[in-house]
Design a protein around this motif. Structure first.
Motif, mmCIF file in Angstrom:
data_model
loop_
_atom_site.group_PDB
_atom_site.id
_atom_site.type_symbol
_atom_site.label_atom_id
_atom_site.label_comp_id
_atom_site.label_asym_id
_atom_site.label_seq_id
_atom_site.Cartn_x
_atom_site.Cartn_y
_atom_site.Cartn_z
ATOM 1 N N MET A 252 0.831 -1.207 0.000
ATOM 2 C CA MET A 252 0.000 0.000 0.000
ATOM 3 C C MET A 252 0.869 1.262 0.000
ATOM 4 N N GLU A 253 1.943 1.249 0.761
ATOM 5 C CA GLU A 253 2.856 2.399 0.776
ATOM 6 C C GLU A 253 3.403 2.683 -0.612
ATOM 7 N N ARG A 254 3.720 1.620 -1.334
ATOM 8 C CA ARG A 254 4.356 1.780 -2.643
ATOM 9 C C ARG A 254 3.356 2.076 -3.749
ATOM 10 N N GLU A 255 2.229 1.348 -3.773
ATOM 11 C CA GLU A 255 1.301 1.418 -4.903
ATOM 12 C C GLU A 255 0.142 2.387 -4.693
ATOM 13 N N HIS A 256 -0.265 2.590 -3.437
ATOM 14 C CA HIS A 256 -1.438 3.431 -3.160
ATOM 15 C C HIS A 256 -1.158 4.343 -1.957
ATOM 16 N N GLU A 258 -1.743 7.508 -1.238
ATOM 17 C CA GLU A 258 -2.817 8.387 -0.755
ATOM 18 C C GLU A 258 -3.882 7.586 -0.014
ATOM 19 N N ARG A 259 -4.228 6.431 -0.538
ATOM 20 C CA ARG A 259 -5.201 5.565 0.137
ATOM 21 C C ARG A 259 -4.652 5.127 1.498
ATOM 22 N N PHE A 260 -3.361 4.857 1.549
ATOM 23 C CA PHE A 260 -2.756 4.419 2.807
ATOM 24 C C PHE A 260 -2.769 5.541 3.835
ATOM 25 N N LYS A 261 -2.562 6.775 3.391
ATOM 26 C CA LYS A 261 -2.639 7.911 4.319
ATOM 27 C C LYS A 261 -4.043 8.033 4.901
ATOM 28 N N LEU A 319 -10.685 -3.539 4.347
ATOM 29 C CA LEU A 319 -11.802 -2.821 3.744
ATOM 30 C C LEU A 319 -11.348 -1.794 2.712
ATOM 31 N N LYS A 320 -10.093 -1.365 2.793
ATOM 32 C CA LYS A 320 -9.565 -0.382 1.842
ATOM 33 C C LYS A 320 -8.796 -1.029 0.698
#
Length: 424
Positions: A252-256, A258-261, A319-320
């Motif tokens: 998630m840190e690498r690919e997404h 903003e979603r991870f934030k 869920l994300k």
């Protein structure tokens, strides 16, 4: 989004004969909601109901004999309802998308002379395009591992499932429709027909159903598993035990980013003090999950963080997921969580389940009234023990008194705690 409309279980553990939602021949019944929650006291069969989905997933992946022995089930005779001699039966009615005709899958599992389980009967059926009345048409029919299958998106045969001498009946179908059907005889009758046929392009309906089951996420999450030290390397999806949580964080840190934030902000709102969550790679290639607390200069690692913090973080990460599974099944998500978190967690699950795109159907078992407080009576099923010791189930919304009290503003969990949901 594919969705289960209803299912029926017979002779499986304490589930002698239990139906939830709408089956193909019960069109007057209401289908399951996007989020379905089963409540009940200890020992009424909630874990058995959860294991229905686990068993079907295991049977598809490994075969019915392995599924009977997996996850400490103890074998066929241990999971067949005590005192019953008939086969274990599962029936699932699902819809691939909103405009599709629903498909019903039924599988019966019996034991042979040596006590080994095998697939006695397997059937997939669907109404024809534009068909409004009448029985659906079977497009997969297997009896003792042999039978017929119809190719393509349409076609099938109307059959009385209780018809005697099914092997002879199947022979008659082959004779009547030789160009529409394909003769099937499985090499191993302990394997599901959908496992083999679902891999073939000429059977798109079977393939879609197989992929649907393969995509189920059944949570066997344990905080201790998260505290293990996996090898570094990003992974897209959380596995059933959660021991690759650090790898999913890395992905998630690498690919997404903003979603991870967004996930981190939501966690911070639910667990005061958490400022940042990231990963640290050790010299031997292991991956540590690191939690930064606002009050401390040095981070805490997963091994030092509470079970509840790890659990909330894992659920939010699940869920994300940018490409979530079609079906989430979670047993007692409240374990280890602060009670005031439960209503917001229930809201998170419902919001995810209600999405037309990027959501999942959610099935949850619980015995926590705080979790139930934010639910609607349509979403809640009450599981109880019958006089014979086997489970019986009913929908909370079937009781007009309960509906009226919820409409007046009384929380459903409070009514359950006050025994208003008990059988009268």
């Amino acid at each position: 989004m594919a969705q289960i409309e209803g299912f029926r279980v017979r002779n499986f553990k304490v589930l002698k004969d239990v139906t939830l939602g709408r089956l193909g021949n019960q069109r007057k019944n209401q289908p399951l909601t996007p989020m379905t929650v089963v409540i009940g006291k200890n020992g009424v069969g909630k874990s058995a109901l959860f294991d229905v989905f686990g068993f079907l997933a295991d049977a598809l992946k490994f075969g019915v004999e392995e599924a009977c022995n997996a996850r400490e089930r103890g074998g066929f005779e241990k999971i067949r309802t005590q005192g019953e001699t008939g086969p274990i039966e599962f029936e699932v009615c699902y819809r691939e998308h909103g405009n599709a005709q629903s498909i019903t899958y039924r599988v019966d599992i019996e034991a042979d002379e040596s006590g080994r389980p095998y697939v006695l009967w397997e059937n997939l059926k669907q109404k024809q395009k534009g068909q409004k009345r009448g029985q659906p048409f079977s497009f997969l029919l297997l009896y003792h591992g042999a039978g017929v299958v119809w190719k393509g998106e349409q076609g099938g045969y109307q059959i009385d499932e209780e018809k005697e001498q099914l092997d002879l009946f199947i022979e008659s179908i082959r004779a009547e429709e030789p160009n529409e059907t394909e003769t099937i005889e499985l090499e191993d009758r302990r394997k599901l027909g959908i496992a083999t046929l679902g891999a073939l392009k000429q059977h798109p309906r079977i393939s879609a159903f197989r992929h649907f089951i393969e995509g189920w996420y059944l949570s066997y999450f344990t905080p201790d598993a998260v505290r293990s030290l996996p090898l570094a390397g990003p992974q897209q999806h959380l596995n059933t035990h959660g021991d690759n949580l650090s790898n999913v964080v890395q992905f998630m840190e690498r690919e997404h980013p903003e979603r991870f934030k967004t996930i981190l902000k939501e966690i911070a709102a639910k667990i005061p003090g958490i400022d940042r969550i990231d990963t640290e790679r050790t010299s031997d290639g292991r991956l540590l999950l690191r939690f930064n607390d606002k009050g401390f200069e040095d981070p805490f690692y997963a091994q030092q963080v509470s079970d509840g913090t790890l659990k909330v973080f894992a659920y939010l990460l699940l869920l994300k997921d940018p490409s979530p599974p079609p079906f989430l099944c979670i047993e007692e998500p409240e374990n280890g969580l602060y009670h005031k978190l439960l209503e917001s967690l229930a809201d998170e699950f419902r919001e995810h389940a209600s999405r037309r795109r990027g959501g999942s159907q959610v099935f949850i078992t619980t015995h926590q009234p705080y979790f139930v407080d934010s639910l609607d009576p349509q979403e809640v099923w009450i599981l109880e023990k019958g006089e014979d010791g086997c489970s019986i189930i009913r929908r909370a919304s079937d009781d007009p008194i309960v509906n009226n009290m919820v409409a007046e503003g009384l929380p459903l969990g409070g009514l359950w705690y006050s025994d208003y949901l008990d059988a009268r």
